[in-house]
Motif scaffolding. Sequence first.
Motif, PDB file in Angstrom:
ATOM      1  N   PHE A 152     -26.935  28.034  38.735  1.00 15.87           N
ATOM      2  CA  PHE A 152     -26.134  27.411  37.685  1.00 15.87           C
ATOM      3  C   PHE A 152     -25.809  28.411  36.578  1.00 15.87           C
ATOM      4  CE2 PHE A 152     -28.709  24.415  39.964  1.00 15.87           C
ATOM      5  CZ  PHE A 152     -27.847  23.368  40.239  1.00 15.87           C
ATOM      6  N   ASN A 153     -25.930  29.702  36.902  1.00 20.01           N
ATOM      7  CA  ASN A 153     -25.552  30.768  35.978  1.00 20.01           C
ATOM      8  C   ASN A 153     -24.044  30.993  36.001  1.00 20.01           C
ATOM      9  OD1 ASN A 153     -28.064  31.397  34.994  1.00 20.01           O
ATOM     10  ND2 ASN A 153     -28.096  33.483  35.776  1.00 20.01           N
ATOM     11  N   SER A 154     -23.522  31.435  34.885  1.00 19.79           N
ATOM     12  CA  SER A 154     -22.093  31.762  34.820  1.00 19.79           C
ATOM     13  C   SER A 154     -21.747  32.910  35.756  1.00 19.79           C
ATOM     14  CB  SER A 154     -21.712  32.132  33.385  1.00 19.79           C
ATOM     15  OG  SER A 154     -22.525  33.188  32.907  1.00 19.79           O
ATOM     16  N   ASP A 207     -24.726  22.418  21.566  1.00 19.90           N
ATOM     17  CA  ASP A 207     -23.775  23.525  21.547  1.00 19.90           C
ATOM     18  C   ASP A 207     -22.597  23.214  22.465  1.00 19.90           C
ATOM     19  OD1 ASP A 207     -22.366  25.873  21.636  1.00 19.90           O
ATOM     20  OD2 ASP A 207     -24.078  27.154  22.112  1.00 19.90           O
ATOM     21  N   PRO A 208     -21.423  22.929  21.903  1.00 20.95           N
ATOM     22  CA  PRO A 208     -20.260  22.599  22.742  1.00 20.95           C
ATOM     23  C   PRO A 208     -19.775  23.785  23.578  1.00 20.95           C
ATOM     24  CG  PRO A 208     -19.619  22.828  20.438  1.00 20.95           C
ATOM     25  CD  PRO A 208     -21.125  22.857  20.468  1.00 20.95           C
ATOM     26  N   ASN A 209     -20.194  24.996  23.220  1.00 21.37           N
ATOM     27  CA  ASN A 209     -19.804  26.186  23.982  1.00 21.37           C
ATOM     28  C   ASN A 209     -20.922  26.688  24.882  1.00 21.37           C
ATOM     29  OD1 ASN A 209     -17.140  26.495  22.837  1.00 21.37           O
ATOM     30  ND2 ASN A 209     -18.152  27.153  20.940  1.00 21.37           N
ATOM     31  N   TRP A 210     -21.863  25.817  25.182  1.00 22.97           N
ATOM     32  CA  TRP A 210     -23.027  26.209  25.986  1.00 22.97           C
ATOM     33  C   TRP A 210     -22.577  26.794  27.337  1.00 22.97           C
ATOM     34  CZ3 TRP A 210     -27.950  26.722  24.634  1.00 22.97           C
ATOM     35  CH2 TRP A 210     -28.879  26.971  25.651  1.00 22.97           C
ATOM     36  N   GLY A 211     -23.182  27.916  27.703  1.00 29.07           N
ATOM     37  CA  GLY A 211     -22.942  28.510  29.020  1.00 29.07           C
ATOM     38  C   GLY A 211     -21.719  29.385  29.107  1.00 29.07           C
ATOM     39  N   LYS A 212     -20.994  29.571  27.986  1.00 25.21           N
ATOM     40  CA  LYS A 212     -19.804  30.420  28.017  1.00 25.21           C
ATOM     41  C   LYS A 212     -20.196  31.869  27.728  1.00 25.21           C
ATOM     42  CE  LYS A 212     -16.357  26.956  26.649  1.00 25.21           C
ATOM     43  NZ  LYS A 212     -15.302  26.613  25.653  1.00 25.21           N
ATOM     44  N   GLU A 213     -19.781  32.773  28.592  1.00 25.09           N
ATOM     45  CA  GLU A 213     -20.085  34.184  28.398  1.00 25.09           C
ATOM     46  C   GLU A 213     -19.162  34.821  27.365  1.00 25.09           C
ATOM     47  OE1 GLU A 213     -20.045  36.645  31.829  1.00 25.09           O
ATOM     48  OE2 GLU A 213     -22.021  36.005  32.499  1.00 25.09           O
ATOM     49  N   GLU A 271     -17.050  31.878  34.890  1.00 24.26           N
ATOM     50  CA  GLU A 271     -17.239  30.438  34.934  1.00 24.26           C
ATOM     51  C   GLU A 271     -18.303  30.031  33.906  1.00 24.26           C
ATOM     52  OE1 GLU A 271     -15.496  28.248  37.364  1.00 24.26           O
ATOM     53  OE2 GLU A 271     -14.339  30.075  37.005  1.00 24.26           O
ATOM     54  N   ILE A 272     -18.346  28.779  33.577  1.00 25.21           N
ATOM     55  CA  ILE A 272     -19.312  28.290  32.591  1.00 25.21           C
ATOM     56  C   ILE A 272     -20.629  27.971  33.296  1.00 25.21           C
ATOM     57  CG2 ILE A 272     -19.851  26.456  30.947  1.00 25.21           C
ATOM     58  CD1 ILE A 272     -16.835  26.240  30.422  1.00 25.21           C
TER      59      ILE A 272
END
Length: 358
Positions: free
Chosen positions: A128-130, A271-277, A301-302
């Motif tokens: 589930f990593n970007s 965090d609405p931007n969670w997982g964004k690189e 990808e997120i």
Amino acid sequence: MRKIRVGLIGFGISGQVFHAPVMRSVAELELVCVTARKADQQLLLKERYPHTKIALSADEIFADETIDLVVIATSNEMHYPFAKRALETGKHVVVEKPFTNSVEQADELIALAKEKKLILAPYHNLRFNSDYRTVEKIIQSGRLGRIVNLESRFDRFRNYLRPNAWREENLAGSGIFYDLGPHLIDQTLQLFGKPNAIFADLAVQRDHAKTIDNFDCILYYDNLRVSLKGSMLAKEPTPRYRIFGINGNFVKYGIDPQEALLREGKFPDEDPNWGKEDPSLYGKLNIMEEGKDIEEIIPSEIGSYPDFYQNVADTILGKADLIASAEQARDVIKIIELSYKSQLERRVIPVESQLIAY
């Protein structure tokens, strides 16, 4: 909505960083009890999860008939006995990687879970990593053409031995190969299925080290070679992934941001931007397409660790099948066992029919 009541065994780094804050993001899960024997762990629990009960031993969680799901985030040698106890007491189980220290243990847990009709899931969260999601998308797009080589690295730099760390001791399941290898092996099996054979070079490189701190494994497929590497002495950043296809290459530096955020005490649901690189970490596609040389930066990808626990909750509620299954985790352990056999015998080891999920 009925909540799935969760007991977490282990509140060290794994429990604090990778499990408790991630579960908080899933509405169907309620963390009701956590084992914490150390005073600092108890203080942190009271601060971050004030409504969660503190248990001094795993026995309190096993004895609690109201708990539906047990998450095991302990040292590796306790994964098997604690998972077995949890299943025997009728509870669903999530086990931190490595799933077990041996295939024999994995097979026993899988059979017990089937007998009890319970969910048994390995925490293969790096699916589930970007970065991995981006690699998966690039390969599936076909833009690289037929893949001939994939190199995947998971490196760290620590040229000293951490005092009183069980991972630094010569114990079953210790060392970097059991720590980081399961992630790379699991991702490879997801991308390409069962290999034909494997060769492994496992080394102890740091002064006074007692267990594996460098690994280099090659998985052989019909027309593909996958190289998996990890080192404790990689101070200069190395590419996380390099993919070689008939049409060109894809290179990706940097890693998914979620672990760093979780270590800072952040919660995914805030965090609405969670997982964004960060765009500076996006990978580069360099290919020949329709007779033209093309260089393209590919937005990542997120990433989303909560997706793992959402899938576990949905599976317990009968709405989904497990994305990461115990059978798949068992096959990862089999590849690790074959790697140690390859190291011992200094030869390529056939995989043949020794995997059951692929």
